[in-house]
Write a protein that holds these residues in place. Sequence first.
Motif, mmCIF file in Angstrom:
data_model
loop_
_atom_site.group_PDB
_atom_site.id
_atom_site.type_symbol
_atom_site.label_atom_id
_atom_site.label_comp_id
_atom_site.label_asym_id
_atom_site.label_seq_id
_atom_site.Cartn_x
_atom_site.Cartn_y
_atom_site.Cartn_z
ATOM 1 N N GLN A 12 0.801 -1.217 0.000
ATOM 2 C CA GLN A 12 0.000 0.000 0.000
ATOM 3 C C GLN A 12 0.839 1.274 0.000
ATOM 4 N N ALA A 13 2.162 1.099 -0.017
ATOM 5 C CA ALA A 13 3.071 2.257 0.042
ATOM 6 C C ALA A 13 2.825 3.100 1.284
ATOM 7 N N ARG A 14 2.395 2.432 2.383
ATOM 8 C CA ARG A 14 2.141 3.149 3.631
ATOM 9 C C ARG A 14 3.257 2.859 4.622
ATOM 10 N N PHE A 15 4.177 3.781 4.763
ATOM 11 C CA PHE A 15 5.214 3.629 5.774
ATOM 12 C C PHE A 15 5.890 4.975 6.000
ATOM 13 N N LYS A 16 6.506 5.081 7.151
ATOM 14 C CA LYS A 16 7.260 6.280 7.466
ATOM 15 C C LYS A 16 8.737 5.964 7.303
ATOM 16 N N GLY A 17 9.402 6.723 6.476
ATOM 17 C CA GLY A 17 10.814 6.498 6.250
ATOM 18 C C GLY A 17 11.523 7.797 5.957
ATOM 19 N N VAL A 18 12.775 7.690 5.529
ATOM 20 C CA VAL A 18 13.560 8.890 5.277
ATOM 21 C C VAL A 18 13.469 9.332 3.829
ATOM 22 N N GLY A 19 12.962 8.441 2.944
ATOM 23 C CA GLY A 19 12.743 8.854 1.560
ATOM 24 C C GLY A 19 13.897 8.558 0.622
ATOM 25 N N ILE A 20 14.435 7.337 0.672
ATOM 26 C CA ILE A 20 15.505 6.957 -0.250
ATOM 27 C C ILE A 20 15.238 5.568 -0.820
ATOM 28 N N GLN A 21 15.789 5.335 -1.995
ATOM 29 C CA GLN A 21 15.855 3.991 -2.554
ATOM 30 C C GLN A 21 17.283 3.501 -2.383
ATOM 31 N N ILE A 22 17.449 2.247 -1.943
ATOM 32 C CA ILE A 22 18.782 1.728 -1.654
ATOM 33 C C ILE A 22 18.997 0.395 -2.355
ATOM 34 N N GLU A 23 20.283 0.019 -2.485
ATOM 35 C CA GLU A 23 20.662 -1.268 -3.051
ATOM 36 C C GLU A 23 21.995 -1.683 -2.439
ATOM 37 N N LEU A 24 22.373 -2.942 -2.642
ATOM 38 C CA LEU A 24 23.711 -3.393 -2.268
ATOM 39 C C LEU A 24 24.636 -3.189 -3.459
ATOM 40 N N ASP A 25 25.785 -2.513 -3.245
ATOM 41 C CA ASP A 25 26.729 -2.360 -4.342
ATOM 42 C C ASP A 25 27.627 -3.598 -4.419
ATOM 43 N N PRO A 26 28.545 -3.683 -5.402
ATOM 44 C CA PRO A 26 29.382 -4.887 -5.541
ATOM 45 C C PRO A 26 30.220 -5.226 -4.323
ATOM 46 N N MET A 27 30.464 -4.254 -3.453
ATOM 47 C CA MET A 27 31.232 -4.498 -2.231
ATOM 48 C C MET A 27 30.325 -4.752 -1.035
ATOM 49 N N PRO A 46 17.583 9.792 -3.652
ATOM 50 C CA PRO A 46 16.653 10.319 -2.648
ATOM 51 C C PRO A 46 15.361 10.716 -3.357
ATOM 52 N N LEU A 47 14.246 10.590 -2.676
ATOM 53 C CA LEU A 47 12.958 10.924 -3.272
ATOM 54 C C LEU A 47 12.642 12.397 -3.066
ATOM 55 N N GLU A 48 11.985 12.989 -4.037
ATOM 56 C CA GLU A 48 11.707 14.423 -4.040
ATOM 57 C C GLU A 48 10.905 14.840 -2.809
ATOM 58 N N GLY A 49 11.377 15.890 -2.119
ATOM 59 C CA GLY A 49 10.633 16.461 -1.008
ATOM 60 C C GLY A 49 10.659 15.658 0.271
ATOM 61 N N THR A 50 11.592 14.714 0.390
ATOM 62 C CA THR A 50 11.641 13.863 1.589
ATOM 63 C C THR A 50 12.740 14.342 2.535
ATOM 64 N N PRO A 51 12.723 13.832 3.784
ATOM 65 C CA PRO A 51 13.780 14.224 4.735
ATOM 66 C C PRO A 51 15.188 13.950 4.218
ATOM 67 N N ALA A 52 15.374 12.853 3.497
ATOM 68 C CA ALA A 52 16.709 12.528 2.988
ATOM 69 C C ALA A 52 17.198 13.592 2.016
ATOM 70 N N GLN A 53 16.309 13.992 1.112
ATOM 71 C CA GLN A 53 16.709 15.018 0.142
ATOM 72 C C GLN A 53 17.015 16.339 0.837
ATOM 73 N N ARG A 54 16.176 16.707 1.808
ATOM 74 C CA ARG A 54 16.404 17.965 2.526
ATOM 75 C C ARG A 54 17.698 17.938 3.329
ATOM 76 N N ALA A 55 18.104 16.737 3.744
ATOM 77 C CA ALA A 55 19.339 16.611 4.527
ATOM 78 C C ALA A 55 20.581 16.559 3.643
ATOM 79 N N GLY A 56 20.384 16.544 2.310
ATOM 80 C CA GLY A 56 21.539 16.578 1.423
ATOM 81 C C GLY A 56 22.025 15.219 0.956
ATOM 82 N N ILE A 57 21.240 14.160 1.181
ATOM 83 C CA ILE A 57 21.625 12.833 0.687
ATOM 84 C C ILE A 57 21.604 12.846 -0.839
#
Length: 325
Positions: free
Chosen positions: A264-279, A287-298
């Motif tokens: 349902q896309a119902r959750f509270k988070g910081v507003g980022i998409q993440i993945e595991l890199d090769p390491m 970072p997603l537009e208008g989210t805490p992560a973007q405002r914090a400079g991620i």
Amino acid sequence: ALMNDPRIKSLVERADAAAKAAEGRGDWLTASELYYRLDLLMEESGAYRDDVKRESQRLAMIRLYNPKRLWELRNDRRNAELEWNSTHKIDDDEKPESGAAGAAKQRDRRPLPPYNPVGDDFKEKLDGIDEGMLQGALGRAFARHVERTPMDKILRSGLDALRVMVTTDDLKSVFPGLADDASRDAFVKFLDSESDRLSRLSAPAGMAELNALLIRIPTNNEKTVKLPKTALLHEFGNGAMGALDEFSAIIWPDEIRRFNRNTQARFKGVGIQIELDPMSNIKVVTPLEGTPAQRAGIRPGDLIKKVDGKSTEGFSLDQAVDVIT
């Protein structure tokens, strides 16, 4: 014609023997992989369906209750593969790949990162589970499932799951009662007697049998293996729902947030998409537009090395999402 080919028959026999031997020595990953492939080959007959179910349950239990041990099993497997590749001089660098396939191949060439226990406490994950949850969930499954699965089959499937739990040696270090052979054998004998009783009922089982069993199981558990009650109910519930179909499950309290996020896309988070890199670092995709992560400079490409001061080394994506949110 394929299944009657002598080479295929021989392959199935050897794979079957290897799977049984792996299960006998506690190599659950190999047993699970072999049973899974055999089940794919013989899907129509369902000859290996119960074996796949049993090993899947076992690995899920180890992942929940003794995650470090599952990491050790996977690490041993990875190291053996790396050693084999090195001995046989396997080289995939001639045609380097890009994208997800290339990243996955790079990860496959490296040892696993160290085990990280953050967020892996099963007591926190099972907090709040009680008999009422099972009465509600299994009662609805019995009354509303499209195939009208009989209650005795549901309950016997739950008992089977508890049998898998108490006969999994890798859980002995977490649950000392399982290390006592007499206690474990007594509990298995109780499970067998209950399963046999349900199969011989003169009338169809119903909610009365469910409610009675939810009293007898914890009572006998306290006399024998003394597993945590929440763990006992959790595994019985998961096993019982397994009698319905592969898509039916109980969404437990600790899974509600993830379930709502996925459906349902119902959750509270910081507003980022993440993945595991090769390491195996936790990497920010965007970072997603208008989210805490973007405002914090991620920014895209940032690596998340710590959460609340605790290292993310060795995190799975689920661990990262749960801890961050």
